[in-house]
Design a protein around this motif. Structure first.
Motif, mmCIF file in Angstrom:
data_model
loop_
_atom_site.group_PDB
_atom_site.id
_atom_site.type_symbol
_atom_site.label_atom_id
_atom_site.label_comp_id
_atom_site.label_asym_id
_atom_site.label_seq_id
_atom_site.Cartn_x
_atom_site.Cartn_y
_atom_site.Cartn_z
ATOM 1 N N ALA A 32 0.841 -1.193 0.000
ATOM 2 C CA ALA A 32 0.000 0.000 0.000
ATOM 3 C C ALA A 32 0.876 1.244 0.000
ATOM 4 O O ALA A 32 1.837 1.335 0.762
ATOM 5 N N LEU A 33 0.533 2.188 -0.859
ATOM 6 C CA LEU A 33 1.226 3.467 -0.848
ATOM 7 C C LEU A 33 0.578 4.396 0.177
ATOM 8 O O LEU A 33 1.260 5.080 0.926
ATOM 9 N N ARG A 34 -0.756 4.420 0.175
ATOM 10 C CA ARG A 34 -1.525 5.226 1.132
ATOM 11 C C ARG A 34 -2.787 4.449 1.487
ATOM 12 O O ARG A 34 -3.212 3.557 0.747
ATOM 13 N N SER A 35 -3.394 4.820 2.611
ATOM 14 C CA SER A 35 -4.693 4.248 2.959
ATOM 15 C C SER A 35 -5.511 5.285 3.711
ATOM 16 O O SER A 35 -4.982 6.273 4.223
ATOM 17 N N ILE A 36 -6.816 5.048 3.742
ATOM 18 C CA ILE A 36 -7.739 5.934 4.439
ATOM 19 C C ILE A 36 -8.657 5.065 5.290
ATOM 20 O O ILE A 36 -9.304 4.150 4.777
ATOM 21 N N ASP A 37 -8.692 5.355 6.584
ATOM 22 C CA ASP A 37 -9.648 4.702 7.475
ATOM 23 C C ASP A 37 -10.906 5.550 7.511
ATOM 24 O O ASP A 37 -10.826 6.774 7.685
ATOM 25 N N ILE A 38 -12.062 4.903 7.362
ATOM 26 C CA ILE A 38 -13.344 5.603 7.432
ATOM 27 C C ILE A 38 -14.157 4.967 8.545
ATOM 28 O O ILE A 38 -14.380 3.750 8.549
ATOM 29 N N PHE A 39 -14.586 5.795 9.467
ATOM 30 C CA PHE A 39 -15.282 5.318 10.652
ATOM 31 C C PHE A 39 -16.796 5.428 10.476
ATOM 32 O O PHE A 39 -17.276 6.131 9.582
ATOM 33 N N ALA A 40 -17.529 4.738 11.323
ATOM 34 C CA ALA A 40 -18.988 4.674 11.216
ATOM 35 C C ALA A 40 -19.639 6.049 11.235
ATOM 36 O O ALA A 40 -20.679 6.259 10.609
ATOM 37 N N ASP A 41 -19.020 7.016 11.911
ATOM 38 C CA ASP A 41 -19.599 8.364 11.972
ATOM 39 C C ASP A 41 -19.245 9.206 10.749
ATOM 40 O O ASP A 41 -19.603 10.373 10.659
ATOM 41 N N GLY A 42 -18.515 8.629 9.779
ATOM 42 C CA GLY A 42 -18.144 9.337 8.559
ATOM 43 C C GLY A 42 -16.807 10.041 8.641
ATOM 44 O O GLY A 42 -16.309 10.544 7.638
ATOM 45 N N SER A 43 -16.208 10.087 9.823
ATOM 46 C CA SER A 43 -14.890 10.718 9.945
ATOM 47 C C SER A 43 -13.834 9.818 9.305
ATOM 48 O O SER A 43 -14.031 8.613 9.168
ATOM 49 N N THR A 44 -12.749 10.434 8.899
ATOM 50 C CA THR A 44 -11.693 9.694 8.209
ATOM 51 C C THR A 44 -10.335 9.970 8.841
ATOM 52 O O THR A 44 -10.146 10.957 9.547
ATOM 53 N N ARG A 45 -9.398 9.071 8.554
ATOM 54 C CA ARG A 45 -7.998 9.259 8.954
ATOM 55 C C ARG A 45 -7.130 8.871 7.769
ATOM 56 O O ARG A 45 -7.137 7.721 7.333
ATOM 57 N N ASN A 46 -6.402 9.849 7.229
ATOM 58 C CA ASN A 46 -5.475 9.584 6.134
ATOM 59 C C ASN A 46 -4.188 8.991 6.689
ATOM 60 O O ASN A 46 -3.642 9.496 7.671
ATOM 61 N N ILE A 47 -3.704 7.945 6.041
ATOM 62 C CA ILE A 47 -2.472 7.297 6.462
ATOM 63 C C ILE A 47 -1.497 7.334 5.273
ATOM 64 O O ILE A 47 -1.624 6.543 4.338
ATOM 65 N N PRO A 48 -0.548 8.284 5.317
ATOM 66 C CA PRO A 48 0.371 8.420 4.182
ATOM 67 C C PRO A 48 1.396 7.301 4.078
ATOM 68 O O PRO A 48 1.948 7.071 3.012
ATOM 69 N N ASP A 49 1.667 6.597 5.182
ATOM 70 C CA ASP A 49 2.616 5.483 5.163
ATOM 71 C C ASP A 49 2.076 4.383 6.073
ATOM 72 O O ASP A 49 2.268 4.421 7.289
#
Length: 103
Positions: A32-49
């Motif tokens: 994976a180059l990047r990933s994004i976590d998306i939570f049940a409330d719609g908030s997100t967390r970008n993970i660059p590494d």
């Protein structure tokens, strides 16, 4: 070549993402180059590494492997367009409709 995967985690524990987006380098062991976590409330967390600070680097399974439940019955996945990934990465938010499974 890059592949974009939307992974649904049904019954994700409290505090864990119910959807994860991966940008996968198919020419570099499916890392994976990047990933994004998306939570049940719609908030997100970008993970660059995704591999920052990990002990073992693990390739991202294919959509076929995920949907064959090799990694568990609670996971299923689909391919998405790069534009969808980039839109969520840039906006750092997700609509509620996005969290619905397409599988």
């Amino acid at each position: 070549m890059l592949e974009y995967i939307k992974l649904f985690w049904e019954g994700a524990p409290e505090g864990e993402p119910s959807v994860i987006l991966y940008e996968v380098d198919t020419e570099n062991e499916r890392l994976a180059l990047r990933s994004i976590d998306i939570f049940a409330d719609g908030s997100t967390r970008n993970i660059p590494d995704l591999y920052d600070g990990v002990i073992e680097i693990t390739p991202i399974p294919t959509v076929e492997e995920l949907n064959a439940h090799v990694w568990g019955e609670e996971f299923h996945a689909c391919i998405i367009e790069q534009a969808e990934f980039e839109s969520i990465w840039e906006s750092r938010s997700s609509s509620g409709a996005f969290l619905k499974s397409e599988a």
